[in-house]
Design a protein around this motif. Structure first.
Motif, PDB file in Angstrom:
ATOM      1  N   LYS A  83     -39.366  78.863  -8.095  1.00 54.39           N
ATOM      2  CA  LYS A  83     -38.630  80.094  -7.810  1.00 54.39           C
ATOM      3  C   LYS A  83     -37.124  79.856  -7.857  1.00 54.39           C
ATOM      4  O   LYS A  83     -36.372  80.663  -8.416  1.00 54.39           O
ATOM      5  CB  LYS A  83     -39.051  80.658  -6.460  1.00 54.39           C
ATOM      6  CG  LYS A  83     -40.478  81.162  -6.460  1.00 54.39           C
ATOM      7  CD  LYS A  83     -40.906  81.691  -5.118  1.00 54.39           C
ATOM      8  CE  LYS A  83     -42.344  82.161  -5.160  1.00 54.39           C
ATOM      9  NZ  LYS A  83     -42.790  82.696  -3.886  1.00 54.39           N
ATOM     10  N   LEU A  86     -35.728  79.767 -11.424  1.00 57.75           N
ATOM     11  CA  LEU A  86     -35.509  81.089 -12.016  1.00 57.75           C
ATOM     12  C   LEU A  86     -34.320  81.797 -11.373  1.00 57.75           C
ATOM     13  O   LEU A  86     -33.522  82.439 -12.060  1.00 57.75           O
ATOM     14  CB  LEU A  86     -36.764  81.948 -11.884  1.00 57.75           C
ATOM     15  CG  LEU A  86     -37.903  81.619 -12.849  1.00 57.75           C
ATOM     16  CD1 LEU A  86     -39.149  82.401 -12.492  1.00 57.75           C
ATOM     17  CD2 LEU A  86     -37.491  81.887 -14.277  1.00 57.75           C
ATOM     18  N   ILE A 115     -40.155  87.218  -7.664  1.00 61.46           N
ATOM     19  CA  ILE A 115     -40.920  86.253  -8.443  1.00 61.46           C
ATOM     20  C   ILE A 115     -42.283  86.058  -7.793  1.00 61.46           C
ATOM     21  O   ILE A 115     -42.367  85.898  -6.574  1.00 61.46           O
ATOM     22  CB  ILE A 115     -40.183  84.897  -8.512  1.00 61.46           C
ATOM     23  CG1 ILE A 115     -38.803  85.072  -9.139  1.00 61.46           C
ATOM     24  CG2 ILE A 115     -41.008  83.864  -9.257  1.00 61.46           C
ATOM     25  CD1 ILE A 115     -37.891  83.892  -8.943  1.00 61.46           C
ATOM     26  N   ILE A 123     -45.999  83.007 -14.435  1.00 63.49           N
ATOM     27  CA  ILE A 123     -45.144  83.616 -13.415  1.00 63.49           C
ATOM     28  C   ILE A 123     -44.891  85.061 -13.821  1.00 63.49           C
ATOM     29  O   ILE A 123     -44.669  85.349 -15.002  1.00 63.49           O
ATOM     30  CB  ILE A 123     -43.788  82.886 -13.303  1.00 63.49           C
ATOM     31  CG1 ILE A 123     -43.974  81.449 -12.847  1.00 63.49           C
ATOM     32  CG2 ILE A 123     -42.845  83.632 -12.368  1.00 63.49           C
ATOM     33  CD1 ILE A 123     -42.692  80.639 -12.865  1.00 63.49           C
ATOM     34  N   ALA A 125     -42.144  88.104 -12.961  1.00 60.13           N
ATOM     35  CA  ALA A 125     -40.835  88.282 -12.333  1.00 60.13           C
ATOM     36  C   ALA A 125     -40.343  89.703 -12.592  1.00 60.13           C
ATOM     37  O   ALA A 125     -40.669  90.316 -13.611  1.00 60.13           O
ATOM     38  CB  ALA A 125     -39.836  87.268 -12.875  1.00 60.13           C
TER      39      ALA A 125
END
Length: 161
Positions: A83, A86, A115, A123, A125
């Motif tokens: 996380k 990102l 996220i 993932i 987001a």
């Protein structure tokens, strides 16, 4: 005789008063039992909803966690690192975000704000610039050195009504 009548009236008064109080308490107890039953039903529904929402989540996915454990990767350290990796992309310079394929259409920068790690490869987001927003589907990989790499697989920008 007057004493007897007074005693009978006092007993009748006491009986009716106590009966009224007991009836009120019984009514209150029934009302609260109904409320407790309704809240219990709501609790069961919320627990089911929590279970459904946590289904596509890495914390509830034993196979995904086992995948990382078999590689010797500590998932308690990896998930925040995923996380953070990102979110660190939000500190970009210029107009283009490193992973979001859209440029901001407002005065503010376009950033990733939510996220969700689905499993050991994917993932989801959410991104926004304050007015426009969309979603990203990202593949990620962890190499032998523990380095993370992200690959944008799909994306969508919601239209403004």
């Amino acid at each position: 005789m007057y004493l007897f009548i007074f005693a009978v009236l006092a007993i009748i008064f006491q009986y009716t008063n106590d009966k009224r109080i007991l009836d009120k308490y019984e009514k209150d107890i029934k009302t609260y039992k109904v409320k407790v039953a309704e809240l219990e039903d709501e609790r069961v529904k919320l627990n089911d909803k929590i279970y459904d929402l946590s289904y596509f989540n890495i914390e509830g996915n034993e196979e995904a966690l086992t995948y990382f454990e078999d590689q010797g990767i500590n998932t308690e350290e990896l998930l925040p690192k995923l996380k953070d990796g990102l979110l660190e992309m939000n500190a970009y310079q210029g107009v283009d975000h490193p992973i979001i394929p859209y440029a901001s259409m407002t005065e503010s920068k376009i950033i990733i704000d939510q996220i969700k790690v689905l499993n050991h490869k994917w993932i989801l987001a959410n991104f926004t610039d304050g007015k426009h927003w969309g979603e990203l589907f990202i593949n990620y990989e962890v190499n032998e050195e523990g380095k993370l790499s992200y690959k944008l697989t799909d994306y969508f920008l919601y239209p403004i009504n």
